[in-house]
Motif scaffolding. Structure first.
Motif, short mmCIF file in Angstrom:
data_model
loop_
_atom_site.label_atom_id
_atom_site.label_comp_id
_atom_site.label_asym_id
_atom_site.label_seq_id
_atom_site.Cartn_x
_atom_site.Cartn_y
_atom_site.Cartn_z
N VAL A 74 35.54 58.60 24.87
CA VAL A 74 36.40 59.12 25.94
C VAL A 74 37.82 58.59 25.78
CG1 VAL A 74 36.79 59.12 28.43
CG2 VAL A 74 34.48 59.42 27.53
N ALA A 75 37.97 57.30 25.47
CA ALA A 75 39.30 56.72 25.30
C ALA A 75 40.04 57.37 24.13
CB ALA A 75 39.18 55.21 25.09
N ASP A 76 39.32 57.58 23.02
CA ASP A 76 39.95 58.23 21.86
C ASP A 76 40.35 59.67 22.19
OD1 ASP A 76 40.48 58.34 18.84
OD2 ASP A 76 39.07 59.99 19.10
N ALA A 77 39.50 60.38 22.92
CA ALA A 77 39.83 61.75 23.31
C ALA A 77 41.06 61.78 24.22
CB ALA A 77 38.63 62.40 24.00
N ALA A 78 41.15 60.81 25.13
CA ALA A 78 42.32 60.75 26.02
C ALA A 78 43.59 60.51 25.23
CB ALA A 78 42.11 59.67 27.07
N ASP A 79 43.55 59.60 24.25
CA ASP A 79 44.73 59.33 23.43
C ASP A 79 45.14 60.57 22.64
OD1 ASP A 79 44.76 56.75 24.36
OD2 ASP A 79 43.68 55.92 22.64
N ARG A 80 44.16 61.26 22.08
CA ARG A 80 44.48 62.46 21.30
C ARG A 80 45.03 63.58 22.18
NH1 ARG A 80 39.04 63.47 18.17
NH2 ARG A 80 40.10 65.41 17.61
N MET A 81 44.50 63.68 23.41
CA MET A 81 45.01 64.71 24.32
C MET A 81 46.43 64.38 24.77
SD MET A 81 42.95 66.52 27.45
CE MET A 81 41.61 66.92 26.30
N GLU A 82 46.73 63.10 24.94
CA GLU A 82 48.10 62.71 25.26
C GLU A 82 49.05 63.08 24.11
OE1 GLU A 82 47.92 58.59 26.13
OE2 GLU A 82 46.96 58.85 28.08
N ALA A 83 48.60 62.91 22.88
CA ALA A 83 49.42 63.28 21.73
C ALA A 83 49.66 64.79 21.70
CB ALA A 83 48.75 62.82 20.43
N VAL A 84 48.62 65.57 22.03
CA VAL A 84 48.78 67.02 22.11
C VAL A 84 49.77 67.39 23.21
CG1 VAL A 84 47.60 69.19 22.63
CG2 VAL A 84 46.52 67.52 21.13
N GLY A 97 39.05 67.48 31.20
CA GLY A 97 38.86 68.93 31.20
C GLY A 97 39.94 69.63 32.02
N GLU A 98 40.30 69.06 33.16
CA GLU A 98 41.38 69.66 33.96
C GLU A 98 42.71 69.58 33.22
OE1 GLU A 98 41.34 67.54 37.60
OE2 GLU A 98 39.37 68.31 38.26
N PHE A 99 42.96 68.45 32.56
CA PHE A 99 44.19 68.30 31.79
C PHE A 99 44.22 69.28 30.63
CE2 PHE A 99 46.93 65.36 29.02
CZ PHE A 99 48.10 65.87 29.55
N ASP A 100 43.05 69.48 30.01
CA ASP A 100 42.95 70.45 28.92
C ASP A 100 43.27 71.86 29.42
OD1 ASP A 100 41.77 71.52 26.26
OD2 ASP A 100 40.55 72.49 27.78
N SER A 101 42.81 72.21 30.62
CA SER A 101 43.12 73.53 31.17
C SER A 101 44.62 73.70 31.39
CB SER A 101 42.37 73.73 32.49
OG SER A 101 40.98 73.67 32.29
N ASP A 127 46.96 76.48 29.51
CA ASP A 127 47.84 77.40 30.23
C ASP A 127 49.28 77.26 29.73
OD1 ASP A 127 45.67 78.23 31.66
OD2 ASP A 127 46.09 76.96 33.41
N LYS A 128 49.71 76.03 29.48
CA LYS A 128 51.08 75.80 28.99
C LYS A 128 51.26 76.42 27.61
CE LYS A 128 55.17 73.78 29.03
NZ LYS A 128 56.25 74.16 29.97
N LEU A 129 50.28 76.27 26.74
CA LEU A 129 50.37 76.86 25.41
C LEU A 129 50.40 78.39 25.49
CD1 LEU A 129 47.98 74.61 23.27
CD2 LEU A 129 50.45 74.88 22.99
N GLN A 130 49.61 78.96 26.40
CA GLN A 130 49.64 80.41 26.58
C GLN A 130 51.01 80.87 27.07
OE1 GLN A 130 47.14 82.66 25.80
NE2 GLN A 130 48.79 84.12 26.17
N ALA A 174 41.52 72.93 20.85
CA ALA A 174 40.20 73.57 20.92
C ALA A 174 39.13 72.67 20.32
CB ALA A 174 40.23 74.91 20.19
N ARG A 175 39.42 72.01 19.19
CA ARG A 175 38.44 71.09 18.60
C ARG A 175 38.16 69.91 19.53
NH1 ARG A 175 41.57 72.00 13.81
NH2 ARG A 175 42.57 69.97 14.07
N LEU A 176 39.21 69.42 20.15
CA LEU A 176 39.04 68.31 21.09
C LEU A 176 38.24 68.76 22.32
CD1 LEU A 176 39.74 65.38 21.65
CD2 LEU A 176 41.91 66.13 22.63
N ARG A 177 38.46 70.00 22.75
CA ARG A 177 37.73 70.53 23.90
C ARG A 177 36.23 70.63 23.59
NH1 ARG A 177 39.67 75.45 23.94
NH2 ARG A 177 41.62 74.71 24.85
#
Length: 310
Positions: A131-141, A221-225, A229-232, A178-181
């Motif tokens: 979970v911590a690694d996923a959070a760091d990678r999502m922050e980078a995205v 998951g909410e942050f990913d959504s 939306d921002k990418l769209q 998408a891979r992270l999701r």
């Protein structure tokens, strides 16, 4: 490769009968799988079973052996997704994966330092590390999405080459997201299934920590959504700018075609070979004809500019 991780509280011994031992099997061959099965006393699932998307392949418990699987797990931003499996017993944890992962390396460091007392504690540490690694990678995205937004709506000139490069960059960032999701969604589903029907030997403190990890995954998951939306939105903006550029080109071509019609008509009329054409016998007929042709081009241009069409 088969790696055995011991907690700081474990005895320094070569035997495998230490509670809380974690066996980490990375793309292991048949011999390493046999060693892991012999040490843990359980039969390990194959890659084909771990890759199954049905829930029965993701979560199962038989004879106090809990088998969990994530069919699509992204170990980092470069490697393609691959299945990951966990076999958990009251005494041992076995993880099966097929690529190196920073999350598992972080978990190994935490297991050695945190001194988990049981295999369930080691599993909780592993989940928290993922979970911590996923959070760091999502922050980078998220940082990359912000940089893309600045590039698109900033003050720099948006030429066609920049827009095309930005469009490709949006696709690359979306693929990472998408891979992270897939990874976070797969982990969330096995945690939900585990919390609904936990084995009797999984204590309440461990379930509470898994519940906290579940909440973190739901927030991700909410942050990913939001990022999706921002990418769209950025994708629509880039396509809109490209459409505007194409419309500008069409407008220029339209103006050029309209402006060229009057001089072509005049040149065509005065280029006809008739014997009786009064204009041919006028003094200064040639410069007057050139002036009329030029005027027929300038007057439409002046009209278009006055109307704001240029």
């Amino acid at each position: 490769m088969l790696t055995r991780h011991l907690s700081a509280a474990a005895r320094p011994a070569d035997s495998s009968d230490i509670d809380g031992t974690w066996f980490d099997l990375v793309d292991g061959d048949a011999a390493e799988r046999a060693r892991a099965e012999a040490a843990s006393g359980v039969r390990l699932p194959g890659r084909e079973r771990l890759a199954g998307i049905e829930l029965s392949n993701r979560v199962g418990i038989v004879d106090d052996v809990l088998r969990l699987g994530i069919p699509y797990f992204s170990p980092d931003d470069a490697a393609p997704p691959a299945p990951v499996g966990f076999v958990l017993t009251p005494r041992f944890l076995v993880s099966l994966r097929f690529a190196a992962s920073p999350a598992f390396e972080l978990a190994a460091e935490r297991v050695r330092a945190a001194a988990p007392g049981t295999s369930t504690d080691a599993f909780v540490v592993l989940v928290q590390s993922i979970v911590a690694d996923a959070a760091d990678r999502m922050e980078a995205v998220a940082a990359e999405v912000g940089a893309l937004s600045t590039r698109i709506f900033g003050g720099e000139r948006r030429d066609t080459g920049l827009l095309r490069a930005t469009l490709a960059e949006i696709g690359r960032v979306e693929a990472r997201l998408a891979r992270l999701r897939l990874s976070t969604t797969g982990l969330l589903r096995i945690l939900l299934a585990l919390r609904e029907a936990p084995p009797a030997w999984v204590g309440q403190p461990a379930l509470a920590r898994l519940h906290a990890a579940q909440k973190d995954l739901e927030v991700l998951g909410e942050f990913d959504s939001q990022l999706t939306d921002k990418l769209q939105f950025l994708l629509d903006a880039v396509l809109g700018f490209i459409n505007i550029d194409q419309n500008d080109v069409i407008k220029i071509l339209t103006v050029a075609s309209v402006v060229s019609i009057p001089p072509v008509i005049l040149a065509g009329i005065w280029g006809m070979n008739f014997d009786h054409m009064p204009e041919l016998h006028l003094p200064h007929a040639y410069p007057l004809a050139l002036a009329a042709i030029v005027s027929s081009m300038v007057l439409p241009l002046a009209w278009f500019k006055r109307r704001g069409w240029m």
